[in-house]
Motif scaffolding. Structure first.
Motif, short mmCIF file in Angstrom:
data_model
loop_
_atom_site.label_atom_id
_atom_site.label_comp_id
_atom_site.label_asym_id
_atom_site.label_seq_id
_atom_site.Cartn_x
_atom_site.Cartn_y
_atom_site.Cartn_z
N ALA A 59 0.84 -1.21 0.00
CA ALA A 59 0.00 0.00 0.00
C ALA A 59 0.87 1.25 0.00
O ALA A 59 1.91 1.30 0.67
CB ALA A 59 -0.94 0.01 1.20
N VAL A 60 0.41 2.25 -0.74
CA VAL A 60 1.01 3.58 -0.72
C VAL A 60 0.01 4.50 -0.02
O VAL A 60 -1.13 4.67 -0.50
CB VAL A 60 1.31 4.10 -2.14
N VAL A 61 0.40 5.07 1.12
CA VAL A 61 -0.53 5.89 1.92
C VAL A 61 -0.87 7.16 1.16
O VAL A 61 0.02 7.93 0.78
CB VAL A 61 0.09 6.23 3.29
N VAL A 62 -2.17 7.37 0.94
CA VAL A 62 -2.65 8.54 0.21
C VAL A 62 -3.11 9.64 1.17
O VAL A 62 -2.81 10.82 0.98
CB VAL A 62 -3.80 8.15 -0.74
N GLN A 63 -3.82 9.27 2.24
CA GLN A 63 -4.35 10.26 3.18
C GLN A 63 -4.37 9.67 4.58
O GLN A 63 -4.94 8.60 4.82
CB GLN A 63 -5.77 10.70 2.77
N PHE A 64 -3.74 10.40 5.50
CA PHE A 64 -3.73 9.99 6.91
C PHE A 64 -3.62 11.28 7.72
O PHE A 64 -2.55 11.78 8.00
CB PHE A 64 -2.57 9.05 7.20
N ASP A 65 -4.78 11.85 8.09
CA ASP A 65 -4.80 13.14 8.77
C ASP A 65 -6.03 13.22 9.67
O ASP A 65 -6.63 12.18 10.01
CB ASP A 65 -4.79 14.28 7.76
N ASN A 66 -6.40 14.45 10.04
CA ASN A 66 -7.55 14.63 10.93
C ASN A 66 -8.85 14.19 10.27
O ASN A 66 -9.82 13.84 10.97
CB ASN A 66 -7.66 16.11 11.33
N SER A 67 -8.92 14.22 8.95
CA SER A 67 -10.14 13.82 8.27
C SER A 67 -10.38 12.31 8.40
O SER A 67 -11.53 11.87 8.50
CB SER A 67 -10.07 14.21 6.78
N THR A 68 -9.33 11.55 8.36
CA THR A 68 -9.48 10.09 8.47
C THR A 68 -9.53 9.62 9.91
O THR A 68 -10.12 8.59 10.22
CB THR A 68 -8.33 9.40 7.74
N GLY A 69 -8.86 10.36 10.80
CA GLY A 69 -8.79 9.92 12.19
C GLY A 69 -7.47 9.20 12.46
O GLY A 69 -6.76 8.79 11.54
N PRO A 70 -7.12 8.99 13.73
CA PRO A 70 -5.83 8.40 14.07
C PRO A 70 -5.78 6.88 13.92
O PRO A 70 -4.70 6.30 14.08
CB PRO A 70 -5.65 8.80 15.54
N ASP A 71 -6.91 6.24 13.65
CA ASP A 71 -6.92 4.77 13.62
C ASP A 71 -7.17 4.21 12.22
O ASP A 71 -7.45 3.02 12.08
CB ASP A 71 -7.98 4.23 14.58
#
Length: 423
Positions: free
Chosen positions: A244-256
């Motif tokens: 997997a290539v991480v596309v989005q990991f921020d406040n919108s997705t949440g920490p989990d």
């Protein structure tokens, strides 16, 4: 001056009136005041013989104000003046003319403006029924009709009610827009929360089962992963190994959880992993993950996950619970390429054989940049690109690359860059 006229008896008279006759005509006694009886003509005894058919002179021959009076004209009597009572204003207030019974503009026949009244009622209703929008629309329409109708009467009837109805209807429509937006956001947030809560809990824990051992996770081929991506609910519970290539990991997705492009091959570039997926795990496990990381993940398929995409639509992608992850970076595709020795074909023409082996599980087109340089790497003589198309998984393909330059005997070649694109 001789005046000839015809009398009653047809006798022609050619003489002036004598002064005696004139005296007899103008010396008739005035009647007493209060006597209404007509005056009798003077008798012949008093005035003497009546001259035959006396004709008065023309009007211009009489002095002003001395016209002879007819013997039958009634005398003008002075009239006693009558005293008039002074005007006294009534101490009681009087109703305006428009309120007097029977006055124009009142009563059953008075002009009305039902459209204005209806607009006012609908405007008030639209403030409480703003989400329906129908009262607001009808209120504005009837208000406009009411204003136009009010111009037909003087003074305008219902103009104020019509304008108030229009204003209230517009205010109700604006409130309806804000209310609809708020309701939409609430429904969207609620749906998202429900999906996230359901996606956070692994089905293994609900059934009382434990996470599979790492040896039970299997690596899929391209066709198997495509089937999982198309029907994630049917693949629920499968333990797989993905990249997997991480596309989005921020406040919108949440920490989990994070959104990533996933596939069965370690990518040589971000664009290779085209299928999106959501990976869910404990915060401690995902700590340190950043956008752009390339991960090798052991995960269990949980089902489908729905989210809002960047163009305003809704997408459903596979959701996987992470059991283990490892940051591996991009694949070194230079390992898929082998270069042969430089073959001088002619002065200024040198050829190098290129062999490509597809280490992936799907068919790729390869683009290989080859550099020819000095042995110490300080001098670059030339660069050329070899293109190999349609290399199937695990297969090998050969081609050549040419350099149109004179090379020294100790020149060497090396792979500068390798790119591959799914066919």
């Amino acid at each position: 001056m001789t005046d000839v006229r015809r009398g009653d008896g047809g006798t022609r008279v050619d003489e002036r009136e004598s002064e005696e006759t004139q005296d007899l005509r103008f010396t008739a006694p005035d009647p007493p005041i209060g006597d209404t009886r007509p005056m009798a003509p003077p008798s012949s005894a008093a005035t003497g013989p009546t001259p035959p058919s006396v004709v008065p002179r023309p009007y211009e021959s009489y002095p002003q104000g001395s016209y002879p009076q007819s013997p039958h004209q009634q005398a003008q009597y002075p009239q006693a003046p009558y005293p008039q009572a002074p005007y006294v204003q009534s101490p009681y207030p009087q109703a305006p003319y428009s309120q007097v019974p029977g006055a124009p503009g009142t009563g059953p026949g008075a002009p009305t403006n039902p459209q204005a009244t209806a607009s006012l009622v609908l405007g008030i209703s639209s403030l409480f029924l703003s989400l329906l929008f129908v009262p607001s629309i009808l209120g504005v329409v009837l208000g406009i009709v009411g204003v136009a109708r009010s111009r037909r009467t003087d003074p305008p009837v219902g103009r104020g009610a019509a304008i108030t109805g229009i204003v209230l209807s517009l205010a109700g429509a604006v409130l309806g827009v804000f209310a609809a937006a708020a309701v939409t956001d609430f429904v969207s947030d609620t749906a998202r929360t429900i999906v996230e809560e359901s996606a956070t809990t692994p089905p293994d824990e609900e059934d009382g089962a434990t996470t599979p051992d790492l040896e039970e996770f299997v690596r899929l081929d391209a066709a198997q992963w495509a089937a999982v991506a198309d029907n994630p609910d049917e693949a629920e519970g499968r333990a797989v190994v993905l990249y997997a290539v991480v596309v989005q990991f921020d406040n919108s997705t949440g920490p989990d959880r994070f959104l990533a492009g996933a596939g069965v091959n370690q990518p040589g570039a971000e664009y290779e992993l085209e299928t999106k997926a959501v990976f869910i795990g404990e915060e401690a496990l995902l700590d340190g993950v950043e956008s752009g990381d390339v991960l090798k993940i052991h995960a269990v398929v949980q089902g489908g996950f729905t989210y809002e995409n960047q163009i305003g639509g809704v997408s459903t992608v596979p959701a996987l619970n992470v059991a283990k992850l490892e940051d591996v970076g991009m694949a070194d595709l230079s390992k898929d390429v082998e270069l042969g020795a430089i073959d001088p074909m002619a002065p200024g023409i040198n050829r190098v054989p290129v062999t490509v082996t597809n280490s992936g599980t799907r068919t790729f087109d390869y683009f290989v940049d080859v550099v020819v340089e000095s042995k110490d790497g300080k001098t670059t003589y030339d660069t050329s690109t070899a293109v190999v198309e349609g290399v199937k998984p695990g297969r090998t393909a050969e081609t050549t690359v040419d350099f149109f330059v004179d090379l020294p005997a100790d020149a060497v070649v090396r792979v500068e860059l390798v790119e591959r694109y799914p066919e």
